[in-house]
Design a protein around this motif. Sequence first.
Motif, PDB file in Angstrom:
ATOM      1  N   ARG A   1     -17.750   3.854  19.278  1.00  0.00           N
ATOM      2  CA  ARG A   1     -17.215   3.542  20.613  1.00  0.00           C
ATOM      3  C   ARG A   1     -16.751   4.777  21.381  1.00  0.00           C
ATOM      4  O   ARG A   1     -16.848   4.809  22.612  1.00  0.00           O
ATOM      5  CB  ARG A   1     -16.037   2.572  20.499  1.00  0.00           C
ATOM      6  CG  ARG A   1     -16.415   1.164  20.084  1.00  0.00           C
ATOM      7  CD  ARG A   1     -15.170   0.277  20.136  1.00  0.00           C
ATOM      8  NE  ARG A   1     -15.359  -0.989  19.462  1.00  0.00           N
ATOM      9  CZ  ARG A   1     -15.884  -2.082  20.014  1.00  0.00           C
ATOM     10  NH1 ARG A   1     -16.290  -2.052  21.266  1.00  0.00           N
ATOM     11  NH2 ARG A   1     -15.999  -3.200  19.329  1.00  0.00           N
TER      12      ARG A   1
ATOM     13  N   LYS B   1      -9.211  -0.876  19.248  1.00  0.00           N
ATOM     14  CA  LYS B   1     -10.440  -1.286  18.547  1.00  0.00           C
ATOM     15  C   LYS B   1     -10.806  -0.253  17.490  1.00  0.00           C
ATOM     16  O   LYS B   1     -10.595   0.939  17.705  1.00  0.00           O
ATOM     17  CB  LYS B   1     -11.628  -1.377  19.526  1.00  0.00           C
ATOM     18  CG  LYS B   1     -11.426  -2.323  20.694  1.00  0.00           C
ATOM     19  CD  LYS B   1     -12.643  -2.260  21.627  1.00  0.00           C
ATOM     20  CE  LYS B   1     -12.498  -3.211  22.802  1.00  0.00           C
ATOM     21  NZ  LYS B   1     -13.656  -3.149  23.714  1.00  0.00           N
TER      22      LYS B   1
ATOM     23  N   GLN C   1      -9.993  -5.817  16.367  1.00  0.00           N
ATOM     24  CA  GLN C   1      -9.434  -5.572  17.698  1.00  0.00           C
ATOM     25  C   GLN C   1      -8.041  -6.193  17.830  1.00  0.00           C
ATOM     26  O   GLN C   1      -7.814  -7.295  17.345  1.00  0.00           O
ATOM     27  CB  GLN C   1     -10.335  -6.187  18.774  1.00  0.00           C
ATOM     28  CG  GLN C   1     -11.712  -5.575  18.811  1.00  0.00           C
ATOM     29  CD  GLN C   1     -12.514  -5.984  20.032  1.00  0.00           C
ATOM     30  OE1 GLN C   1     -12.004  -6.656  20.920  1.00  0.00           O
ATOM     31  NE2 GLN C   1     -13.757  -5.557  20.074  1.00  0.00           N
TER      32      GLN C   1
ATOM     33  N   LYS D   1      -7.812   0.662  27.860  1.00  0.00           N
ATOM     34  CA  LYS D   1      -7.006  -0.047  28.851  1.00  0.00           C
ATOM     35  C   LYS D   1      -7.598  -1.436  29.074  1.00  0.00           C
ATOM     36  O   LYS D   1      -8.828  -1.577  29.146  1.00  0.00           O
ATOM     37  CB  LYS D   1      -6.995   0.745  30.160  1.00  0.00           C
ATOM     38  CG  LYS D   1      -6.056   0.171  31.184  1.00  0.00           C
ATOM     39  CD  LYS D   1      -5.962   1.059  32.396  1.00  0.00           C
ATOM     40  CE  LYS D   1      -5.087   0.367  33.439  1.00  0.00           C
ATOM     41  NZ  LYS D   1      -4.950   1.157  34.634  1.00  0.00           N
TER      42      LYS D   1
ATOM     43  N   CYS E   1      -8.992  -4.412  30.953  1.00  0.00           N
ATOM     44  CA  CYS E   1      -9.599  -4.542  32.287  1.00  0.00           C
ATOM     45  C   CYS E   1      -9.498  -5.991  32.755  1.00  0.00           C
ATOM     46  O   CYS E   1     -10.105  -6.869  32.144  1.00  0.00           O
ATOM     47  CB  CYS E   1     -11.083  -4.187  32.245  1.00  0.00           C
ATOM     48  SG  CYS E   1     -11.377  -2.525  31.749  1.00  0.00           S
TER      49      CYS E   1
ATOM     50  N   GLU F   1     -18.030 -11.144  33.132  1.00  0.00           N
ATOM     51  CA  GLU F   1     -18.786 -10.198  32.298  1.00  0.00           C
ATOM     52  C   GLU F   1     -20.271 -10.502  32.474  1.00  0.00           C
ATOM     53  O   GLU F   1     -20.683 -11.671  32.463  1.00  0.00           O
ATOM     54  CB  GLU F   1     -18.410 -10.359  30.826  1.00  0.00           C
ATOM     55  CG  GLU F   1     -17.003  -9.909  30.514  1.00  0.00           C
ATOM     56  CD  GLU F   1     -16.688  -9.983  29.029  1.00  0.00           C
ATOM     57  OE1 GLU F   1     -17.087  -9.076  28.280  1.00  0.00           O
ATOM     58  OE2 GLU F   1     -16.050 -10.973  28.612  1.00  0.00           O
TER      59      GLU F   1
ATOM     60  N   ASN G   1     -18.909  -1.804  29.300  1.00  0.00           N
ATOM     61  CA  ASN G   1     -18.077  -2.040  28.113  1.00  0.00           C
ATOM     62  C   ASN G   1     -18.772  -1.562  26.846  1.00  0.00           C
ATOM     63  O   ASN G   1     -18.181  -0.881  26.038  1.00  0.00           O
ATOM     64  CB  ASN G   1     -17.733  -3.526  28.001  1.00  0.00           C
ATOM     65  CG  ASN G   1     -16.976  -3.838  26.708  1.00  0.00           C
ATOM     66  OD1 ASN G   1     -16.126  -3.056  26.294  1.00  0.00           O
ATOM     67  ND2 ASN G   1     -17.307  -4.940  26.069  1.00  0.00           N
ATOM     68  N   GLU G   2     -20.036  -1.921  26.692  1.00  0.00           N
ATOM     69  CA  GLU G   2     -20.703  -1.619  25.421  1.00  0.00           C
ATOM     70  C   GLU G   2     -22.204  -1.506  25.595  1.00  0.00           C
ATOM     71  O   GLU G   2     -22.797  -2.162  26.456  1.00  0.00           O
ATOM     72  CB  GLU G   2     -20.428  -2.772  24.442  1.00  0.00           C
ATOM     73  CG  GLU G   2     -19.747  -2.302  23.190  1.00  0.00           C
ATOM     74  CD  GLU G   2     -19.656  -3.342  22.108  1.00  0.00           C
ATOM     75  OE1 GLU G   2     -19.850  -4.543  22.381  1.00  0.00           O
ATOM     76  OE2 GLU G   2     -19.418  -2.933  20.965  1.00  0.00           O
TER      77      GLU G   2
HETATM   78  P1  AMP Z   1     -16.389  -5.713  22.508  1.00  0.00           P
HETATM   79  O1  AMP Z   1     -16.414  -5.871  21.020  1.00  0.00           O
HETATM   80  O2  AMP Z   1     -15.929  -4.379  22.963  1.00  0.00           O
HETATM   81  O3  AMP Z   1     -17.673  -6.154  23.163  1.00  0.00           O
HETATM   82  O4  AMP Z   1     -15.286  -6.770  23.005  1.00  0.00           O
HETATM   83  C1  AMP Z   1     -15.471  -8.151  22.919  1.00  0.00           C
HETATM   84  C2  AMP Z   1     -14.921  -8.840  24.150  1.00  0.00           C
HETATM   85  O5  AMP Z   1     -13.500  -8.561  24.285  1.00  0.00           O
HETATM   86  C3  AMP Z   1     -15.516  -8.371  25.457  1.00  0.00           C
HETATM   87  O6  AMP Z   1     -16.729  -9.003  25.747  1.00  0.00           O
HETATM   88  C4  AMP Z   1     -14.415  -8.762  26.443  1.00  0.00           C
HETATM   89  O7  AMP Z   1     -14.424 -10.168  26.695  1.00  0.00           O
HETATM   90  C5  AMP Z   1     -13.165  -8.429  25.671  1.00  0.00           C
HETATM   91  N1  AMP Z   1     -12.775  -7.027  25.942  1.00  0.00           N
HETATM   92  C6  AMP Z   1     -13.192  -5.937  25.259  1.00  0.00           C
HETATM   93  N2  AMP Z   1     -12.695  -4.799  25.778  1.00  0.00           N
HETATM   94  C7  AMP Z   1     -11.931  -5.165  26.841  1.00  0.00           C
HETATM   95  C8  AMP Z   1     -11.146  -4.450  27.788  1.00  0.00           C
HETATM   96  N3  AMP Z   1     -11.027  -3.106  27.759  1.00  0.00           N
HETATM   97  N4  AMP Z   1     -10.497  -5.163  28.751  1.00  0.00           N
HETATM   98  C9  AMP Z   1     -10.609  -6.517  28.782  1.00  0.00           C
HETATM   99  N5  AMP Z   1     -11.324  -7.259  27.904  1.00  0.00           N
HETATM  100  C10 AMP Z   1     -11.987  -6.598  26.951  1.00  0.00           C
END
Ligand code: AMP
Length: 318
Positions: free
Chosen positions: A78, A113, A124, A145, A147, A152, A228-229
């Motif tokens: 990440r 994370k 997380q 931070k 968001c 999404e 985000n990813e």
């Molecule tokens: P990720 O594993 O990073 O894809 O996170 C899984 C889900 O958590 C994302 O699809 C978002 O719904 C939520 N999420 C992750 N990072 C954030 C962030 N920085 N701010 C708000 N929601 C987040």
Amino acid sequence: MGFKTVVFSDIADAPATFVTNQTIIADYSDQDALKKFAQMIDIATFEFENIPLEAVSFLQQHVEVCPNAEVLKITQHRVLEKDFLNSIGVKTADYATSNFAENLNKFGKAILKTATMGYDGKGQFVLKAGDSLPELGSSPWILEKFCPFDSEISVMVVRSKSGEIKAYEPLTNIHKNGILDESYYPAKVSDLLKIKAQDLAKSIAEKIGLIGVLAVEMFVIGDELLVNELAPRPHNSGHFSMDAAVTSQFEQLIRAIVGLPLGSTEFHSTGHMKNLIGDEVNNLEEFYKNPNAKIHLYGKVEAKAGRKMGHINILNSN
Ligand code: AMP
């Protein structure tokens, strides 16, 4: 498409082993097995990014791997991923890799994370200023931070060996407990934002040197997009393309890595993809009765809580 496939997996009953010509079951650290695999194939790709980088780097010395190990290295970490995105001018959530207590106070609300091996919200913690931090151990972490997004979306982008590049239109993703639950086409954003999201995904694919498919997950905040990813493989939110687009993400991946022209990324149907998570896979009656529901089951042995067991593409009838 007429190709024969060999699957390398470290799990004996992995879903892909049911649909391939040959299988090698071995540990990812087994270099003899990796060499044997390389001798059996002309080109390798992957459909999961938590494969040890060393295994892919080693394999790459013996056979062509697309996407390559460099793409995997960035996208499975990440911090490297966010550093890369920011270095090419793509906006992400603000993040910190140290001084977590101090940065948590600065961010107000944040998500801590694991930097590697995390997916589906695993590893997380949502924290607010003043909260005490969990036990971190020795693995690397990232504090992002929080968001406050409006929605999404994700874009699947495909880039072939010849440099040809195409992006599917975005889908709106709905998560439950950090796991993707549903993806909707068309995405519930303006036409302008759809184009902006596709252009952004294409530019990332070009700059990272992708050959294959890449999912770009984004937060929508007003008319701004934060990435985000990245996932350099067929992605859950791209599964709707299997039944609703001219060319599915899986066919595109093969076209891209063998150097065929890419297929059309156009969707011919609207509708949504519903993931079958855990024991949802045991309640399919309603979907079997729906003639517009296309059910895909992965054949995973145990329906553990949170495990993706299959998905259903539900096409809207006109
Ligand atoms: P990720 O594993 O990073 O894809 O996170 C899984 C889900 O958590 C994302 O699809 C978002 O719904 C939520 N999420 C992750 N990072 C954030 C962030 N920085 N701010 C708000 N929601 C987040």
